[in-house]
Scaffold this motif. Structure first.
Motif, PDB file in Angstrom:
ATOM      1  N   GLU A 119       0.855  -1.085  -0.218  1.00 46.51           N
ATOM      2  CA  GLU A 119       0.073  -0.112  -0.031  1.00 46.51           C
ATOM      3  C   GLU A 119       0.841   1.248  -0.129  1.00 46.51           C
ATOM      4  O   GLU A 119       0.516   2.350  -0.640  1.00 46.51           O
ATOM      5  N   SER A 120       2.252   1.273   0.881  1.00 44.26           N
ATOM      6  CA  SER A 120       2.844   2.529   0.869  1.00 44.26           C
ATOM      7  C   SER A 120       4.177   2.433  -0.210  1.00 44.26           C
ATOM      8  O   SER A 120       4.471   3.549  -0.740  1.00 44.26           O
ATOM      9  N   CYS A 121       4.634   1.571  -0.767  1.00 46.24           N
ATOM     10  CA  CYS A 121       5.892   1.190  -1.183  1.00 46.24           C
ATOM     11  C   CYS A 121       5.547   0.592  -2.639  1.00 46.24           C
ATOM     12  O   CYS A 121       6.482   0.707  -3.436  1.00 46.24           O
ATOM     13  N   GLY A 122       4.456   0.271  -3.018  1.00 44.80           N
ATOM     14  CA  GLY A 122       4.082  -0.144  -4.162  1.00 44.80           C
ATOM     15  C   GLY A 122       4.798   0.510  -5.623  1.00 44.80           C
ATOM     16  O   GLY A 122       4.451   1.985  -5.511  1.00 44.80           O
ATOM     17  N   LYS A 123       5.426   0.012  -6.595  1.00 46.13           N
ATOM     18  CA  LYS A 123       5.698   1.236  -7.665  1.00 46.13           C
ATOM     19  C   LYS A 123       4.709   1.561  -8.645  1.00 46.13           C
ATOM     20  O   LYS A 123       4.928   2.507  -9.513  1.00 46.13           O
ATOM     21  N   GLN A 126       9.214  -3.339 -12.731  1.00 48.02           N
ATOM     22  CA  GLN A 126      10.412  -2.794 -12.242  1.00 48.02           C
ATOM     23  C   GLN A 126      10.961  -3.279 -10.798  1.00 48.02           C
ATOM     24  O   GLN A 126      12.110  -3.247 -10.337  1.00 48.02           O
ATOM     25  N   THR A 127       9.957  -4.154 -10.291  1.00 50.36           N
ATOM     26  CA  THR A 127      10.230  -4.894  -8.783  1.00 50.36           C
ATOM     27  C   THR A 127      10.318  -6.488  -9.351  1.00 50.36           C
ATOM     28  O   THR A 127       9.379  -6.857  -9.908  1.00 50.36           O
ATOM     29  N   PRO A 128      11.378  -7.063  -9.104  1.00 53.28           N
ATOM     30  CA  PRO A 128      11.404  -8.600  -9.331  1.00 53.28           C
ATOM     31  C   PRO A 128      10.498  -9.342  -8.752  1.00 53.28           C
ATOM     32  O   PRO A 128      10.257  -9.118  -7.328  1.00 53.28           O
ATOM     33  N   ALA A 129       9.579 -10.107  -9.415  1.00 54.48           N
ATOM     34  CA  ALA A 129       8.636 -10.875  -8.924  1.00 54.48           C
ATOM     35  C   ALA A 129       8.875 -12.062  -8.418  1.00 54.48           C
ATOM     36  O   ALA A 129       8.617 -13.096  -8.698  1.00 54.48           O
ATOM     37  N   VAL A 130       9.793 -12.070  -7.299  1.00 51.83           N
ATOM     38  CA  VAL A 130      10.358 -13.182  -6.641  1.00 51.83           C
ATOM     39  C   VAL A 130      10.146 -13.220  -5.210  1.00 51.83           C
ATOM     40  O   VAL A 130       9.739 -12.444  -4.527  1.00 51.83           O
ATOM     41  N   CYS A 131      10.239 -14.670  -4.688  1.00 52.46           N
ATOM     42  CA  CYS A 131       9.894 -14.660  -3.357  1.00 52.46           C
ATOM     43  C   CYS A 131      11.053 -14.509  -2.266  1.00 52.46           C
ATOM     44  O   CYS A 131      12.090 -14.860  -2.515  1.00 52.46           O
ATOM     45  N   SER A 132      10.637 -14.046  -1.108  1.00 54.45           N
ATOM     46  CA  SER A 132      11.872 -14.091  -0.027  1.00 54.45           C
ATOM     47  C   SER A 132      11.618 -15.278   0.775  1.00 54.45           C
ATOM     48  O   SER A 132      12.689 -15.644   1.740  1.00 54.45           O
ATOM     49  N   ARG A 133      10.516 -15.998   0.697  1.00 55.34           N
ATOM     50  CA  ARG A 133      10.233 -16.967   1.576  1.00 55.34           C
ATOM     51  C   ARG A 133       9.517 -18.174   0.675  1.00 55.34           C
ATOM     52  O   ARG A 133       8.727 -17.650  -0.275  1.00 55.34           O
TER      53      ARG A 133
END
Length: 300
Positions: free
Chosen positions: A120-124, A271-278
């Motif tokens: 909500e706050s940081c989406g590009k 512009q943001t990689p659509a990859v998972c951190s978990r």
């Protein structure tokens, strides 16, 4: 928590059909509201599934649909806004109606489809910000009333998808393929794995309040994916990787044509990689399926 019957919003779509099939296979009854039930007759062949008529997706009508249901799955989403529906309308406001109706109908569990990188706050992009707002609303508005679990998938592939198949169709056009944002990163996740993740989470107290990232086992660039399609279809196709300015120009121009195949907002999302951190699939007991196991068959 015992779940006997589920209402699936967006159940006639690509992911929704697979979720309905998986729940039906497990003996769970499904109600799928649709504005055009006649277009979903195939779903009614799944044991225990019914497709019902709905006018507007607002609190009163949703409350009527949720009667007798133990859980609600919200899969409704759009890639591009229309004249009548904005990102905010579909991804945020609708969630408020869903939560209100669920509370009034004594629903026990809400499963909500968000998106990888939703914030909500940081989406590009407007898409990612609206998805983030909807996800937050699902978790905060229902607090103390309904258990909520949300899912954040990367791009989803499967035989009827609009991602791999779209690029496959583009390969059939004459001439070279100008490819915007060729270095954008994805971890494509198989639609059946997503359906299993929803089904495994349903009614499971361990999942309450959690947000699961869903990705496939391998990260690809967009150029990698296009090359993969070329390889498995045997086509000869020249791909022209566009730089930033050319990609922006393509997004500007294609955003003006009917159907909006690519827009500035789509460009910003990439512009943001659509990859998972978990590994959310593993946390939910699902083994990720690779593209190699599925995609070559349906491309052929």
């Amino acid at each position: 928590m015992k779940i006997r019957k589920v209402c699936i919003l967006g159940g006639t779509g690509f992911v929704g059909r697979h979720v309905a099939y998986e729940l039906s296979r497990r003996g769970i009854l499904c109600r799928i509201p649709s504005r055009r039930p006649h277009r979903a007759r195939d779903i009614q062949l799944f044991p225990g599934c019914e497709v019902t008529q709905i006018g507007k997706f607002e609190t009163e009508e949703l409350q009527e649909q949720f009667k007798g249901c133990d859980a609600v799955i919200n899969l409704v989403g759009i890639l591009n806004p229309s004249r009548n529906s904005s990102y905010h309308d579909i991804h945020a406001e609708l969630v408020s109606h869903v939560v209100d109706a669920a509370i009034n109908s004594s629903v026990k569990h809400l499963l909500h489809m968000s998106a990888i990188n939703a914030s909500e706050s940081c989406g590009k992009s407007n898409y990612l910000r609206s998805k983030g707002e909807g996800e937050n609303r699902a978790h905060t508005l229902s607090r103390h009333h309904i258990a909520v679990t949300s899912f954040r998938p990367s791009v989803i592939f499967g035989a009827e998808d609009s991602f791999i198949n779209r690029f496959n169709r583009l390969m059939k056009l004459p001439g070279p393929l100008p490819l915007a944002c060729p270095d954008s990163k994805f971890a494509p996740v198989y639609v059946n794995d997503v359906a299993q993740a929803f089904a495994n989470a349903l009614g499971s107290e361990e999942t309450f309040g959690k947000r699961y990232e869903l990705c496939g086992p391998k990260v690809f660039s967009l150029h990698d994916i296009v090359d993969y399609i070329i390889k498995h279809t045997g086509r000869k196709k020249t791909v022209i990787a566009l730089g930033k300015n050319s990609s922006l120009l393509q997004a500007t121009l294609l955003g003006l044509v009917p159907g909006k195949p690519f827009t500035l907002d789509n460009y910003r999302s990439l512009q943001t990689p659509a990859v998972c951190s978990r590994d959310g699939l593993a946390e939910l007991g699902v083994t990720a399926t690779s593209m190699d196991q599925v995609v070559p068959d349906y491309l052929r």
